[in-house]
Each structure stands twice: as C-alpha cells, then as structure tokens.
Design a protein around this motif. Structure first.
Motif, mmCIF file in Angstrom:
data_model
loop_
_atom_site.group_PDB
_atom_site.id
_atom_site.type_symbol
_atom_site.label_atom_id
_atom_site.label_comp_id
_atom_site.label_asym_id
_atom_site.label_seq_id
_atom_site.Cartn_x
_atom_site.Cartn_y
_atom_site.Cartn_z
ATOM 1 N N ALA A 59 2.900 3.959 -8.290
ATOM 2 C CA ALA A 59 2.243 5.208 -8.695
ATOM 3 C C ALA A 59 2.924 6.440 -8.099
ATOM 4 O O ALA A 59 2.494 7.555 -8.332
ATOM 5 N N GLY A 60 3.978 6.230 -7.334
ATOM 6 C CA GLY A 60 4.714 7.355 -6.765
ATOM 7 C C GLY A 60 4.236 7.806 -5.409
ATOM 8 O O GLY A 60 4.577 8.895 -4.964
ATOM 9 N N ALA A 61 3.432 6.988 -4.734
ATOM 10 C CA ALA A 61 2.913 7.347 -3.409
ATOM 11 C C ALA A 61 3.115 6.176 -2.447
ATOM 12 O O ALA A 61 2.151 5.542 -2.013
ATOM 13 N N PRO A 62 4.365 5.883 -2.101
ATOM 14 C CA PRO A 62 4.614 4.732 -1.240
ATOM 15 C C PRO A 62 4.001 4.877 0.145
ATOM 16 O O PRO A 62 3.829 5.984 0.651
ATOM 17 N N VAL A 63 3.659 3.741 0.743
ATOM 18 C CA VAL A 63 3.089 3.695 2.091
ATOM 19 C C VAL A 63 4.245 3.460 3.061
ATOM 20 O O VAL A 63 5.050 2.546 2.867
ATOM 21 N N SER A 64 4.331 4.290 4.085
ATOM 22 C CA SER A 64 5.406 4.127 5.057
ATOM 23 C C SER A 64 5.183 2.857 5.878
ATOM 24 O O SER A 64 4.066 2.333 5.954
ATOM 25 N N ASN A 65 6.239 2.380 6.492
ATOM 26 C CA ASN A 65 6.158 1.179 7.321
ATOM 27 C C ASN A 65 5.162 1.376 8.457
ATOM 28 O O ASN A 65 4.373 0.480 8.763
ATOM 29 N N GLU A 66 5.158 2.552 9.060
ATOM 30 C CA GLU A 66 4.233 2.836 10.160
ATOM 31 C C GLU A 66 2.781 2.823 9.682
ATOM 32 O O GLU A 66 1.907 2.264 10.342
ATOM 33 N N LEU A 102 -0.072 -3.433 -18.662
ATOM 34 C CA LEU A 102 0.728 -3.185 -17.463
ATOM 35 C C LEU A 102 0.923 -1.687 -17.247
ATOM 36 O O LEU A 102 0.835 -1.202 -16.116
ATOM 37 N N HIS A 103 1.183 -0.977 -18.309
ATOM 38 C CA HIS A 103 1.377 0.465 -18.189
ATOM 39 C C HIS A 103 0.109 1.149 -17.686
ATOM 40 O O HIS A 103 0.155 1.981 -16.780
ATOM 41 N N THR A 104 -1.012 0.781 -18.260
ATOM 42 C CA THR A 104 -2.282 1.387 -17.861
ATOM 43 C C THR A 104 -2.606 1.084 -16.404
ATOM 44 O O THR A 104 -3.033 1.955 -15.651
ATOM 45 N N ALA A 105 -2.375 -0.157 -16.005
ATOM 46 C CA ALA A 105 -2.750 -0.571 -14.653
ATOM 47 C C ALA A 105 -1.789 -0.086 -13.579
ATOM 48 O O ALA A 105 -2.210 0.225 -12.471
ATOM 49 N N TYR A 106 -0.481 -0.012 -13.892
ATOM 50 C CA TYR A 106 0.484 0.194 -12.821
ATOM 51 C C TYR A 106 1.399 1.403 -12.971
ATOM 52 O O TYR A 106 2.092 1.751 -12.031
ATOM 53 N N ALA A 107 1.421 2.053 -14.096
ATOM 54 C CA ALA A 107 2.320 3.187 -14.255
ATOM 55 C C ALA A 107 1.585 4.518 -14.277
ATOM 56 O O ALA A 107 2.190 5.547 -14.459
ATOM 57 N N ASN A 108 0.284 4.506 -14.082
ATOM 58 C CA ASN A 108 -0.488 5.729 -14.087
ATOM 59 C C ASN A 108 -0.257 6.460 -12.764
ATOM 60 O O ASN A 108 -0.623 5.975 -11.709
ATOM 61 N N LYS A 109 0.346 7.633 -12.839
ATOM 62 C CA LYS A 109 0.687 8.372 -11.621
ATOM 63 C C LYS A 109 -0.345 9.445 -11.283
ATOM 64 O O LYS A 109 -0.076 10.331 -10.498
ATOM 65 N N SER A 110 -1.519 9.370 -11.861
ATOM 66 C CA SER A 110 -2.505 10.416 -11.618
ATOM 67 C C SER A 110 -2.989 10.392 -10.174
ATOM 68 O O SER A 110 -3.014 9.359 -9.517
ATOM 69 N N CYS A 145 -0.184 -1.725 -1.567
ATOM 70 C CA CYS A 145 0.987 -0.916 -1.220
ATOM 71 C C CYS A 145 1.994 -0.887 -2.372
ATOM 72 O O CYS A 145 2.589 0.150 -2.657
ATOM 73 N N ASP A 146 2.176 -2.018 -3.033
ATOM 74 C CA ASP A 146 3.076 -2.073 -4.186
ATOM 75 C C ASP A 146 2.567 -1.179 -5.313
ATOM 76 O O ASP A 146 3.338 -0.473 -5.969
ATOM 77 N N GLU A 147 1.254 -1.206 -5.555
ATOM 78 C CA GLU A 147 0.669 -0.349 -6.592
ATOM 79 C C GLU A 147 0.848 1.129 -6.236
ATOM 80 O O GLU A 147 1.147 1.950 -7.109
ATOM 81 N N LEU A 148 0.661 1.459 -4.971
ATOM 82 C CA LEU A 148 0.857 2.848 -4.544
ATOM 83 C C LEU A 148 2.312 3.270 -4.728
ATOM 84 O O LEU A 148 2.581 4.392 -5.179
#
Length: 156
Positions: free
Chosen positions: A120-127, A74-82, A114-117
């Motif tokens: 990773a610290g890069a959320p997708v805006s609603n627009e 889980l950490h490798t797949a979803y917590a990597n902020k690179s 979008c959840d993965e982004l």
C-alpha cells in the motif's frame, strides 16, 4: 508484464470478455468453440496468477470464477493505496498480540500485515517491526523481549 507480452491482458481488464457458452446450430444449442478456447485460456491465466502469489493470499481469490475476478480481488485487497486502508492496516498491526496463537502464527500475521502495508506504499521499518513483535508477545516472553531490547546493536 507477461500477460501483455502474450496478448492475454484482455482477460484481466475485461477487454476480452467470455463469449457465449452455447451457439444455435440447426435449431439446437451446441457448445461454442470460441467459449471453450476462451475458457481454457482463462483457466491457464487464473492458475498462473495463483501460482505466482503468496500461498497465504490464495484465500482471497480461490472462489473467483475467472482470471478477471482473481485480478480484481487482488487489486482491491492489496493495491489500494488510500490512507483509510493504510490506517486500518496500521491499526490492526498495533492491536495484534500473540495471545493464544502459536508464535509462528503470530509472526506470520505480523509479516502479512507488514507486507500489505508495503504494498500500500507504507512500509514498516525494521525497528518498528521489532518493537511491534516484542510488544505483542506480552508478559510470557518478557525475558526474551528484555534481552533483545537490551542489545547494543539492532537485530535484523
């Protein structure tokens, strides 16, 4: 975190590794009681993690044999902020189209990316999300897309 509060985090970070499965007693190998206890606890932790993640993520960790393996996957797949991971996810989202998928599956894939982004610290805006969904629907849904794009107020 619950795991730290119950002194169980050692299963996840490797501080409490599995004891030997068997021990020698009277010139024969018998099941190690310490392993049995550790294994039971590890399986409970693994089940707690699986119960707490989105069902769509279970495919990422279902084959893991220990709670540490689940945690690491889980950490490798979803917590990597690179930046590489973020670029890769954004590229996948940009290229995603409904094509022959049912609409629900298409929307689910968009939401997952979008959840993965966001993780990773890069959320997708609603627009951005609305534009992406409408773009990926292509010509078959052009009337609905045009109606949504023509609105004076944004939809949520």
């Amino acid at each position: 975190m619950l795991m730290r509060g119950h002194n169980l985090f050692g299963h996840l970070d490797g501080y409490r590794p599995a004891p030997a499965r068997t021990v020698a007693q009277n010139n024969q190998d018998i099941e190690n009681p310490a392993f049995v206890s550790w294994y039971r606890q590890d399986q409970l932790i693994q089940n707690a993690i699986l119960a707490s993640v989105d069902p769509n993520l279970t495919a990422t960790v279902v084959t893991a044999s220990t709670s540490q393996a689940v945690w690491d996957a889980l950490h490798t797949a979803y917590a990597n902020k690179s930046q590489t991971r973020i670029f890769s996810l954004r590229d996948h989202l940009a290229r995603l189209a409904k094509e022959t998928l049912p609409v629900a599956d298409y929307l689910h894939q968009v939401r997952s990316l979008c959840d993965e982004l966001a993780t990773a610290g890069a959320p997708v805006s609603n627009e951005e999300l609305i534009v992406k969904i409408l773009t990926g629907l292509r010509l078959k849904f052009r009337e609905i897309s045009a109606a949504i794009r023509a609105r004076d107020s944004a939809i949520s």
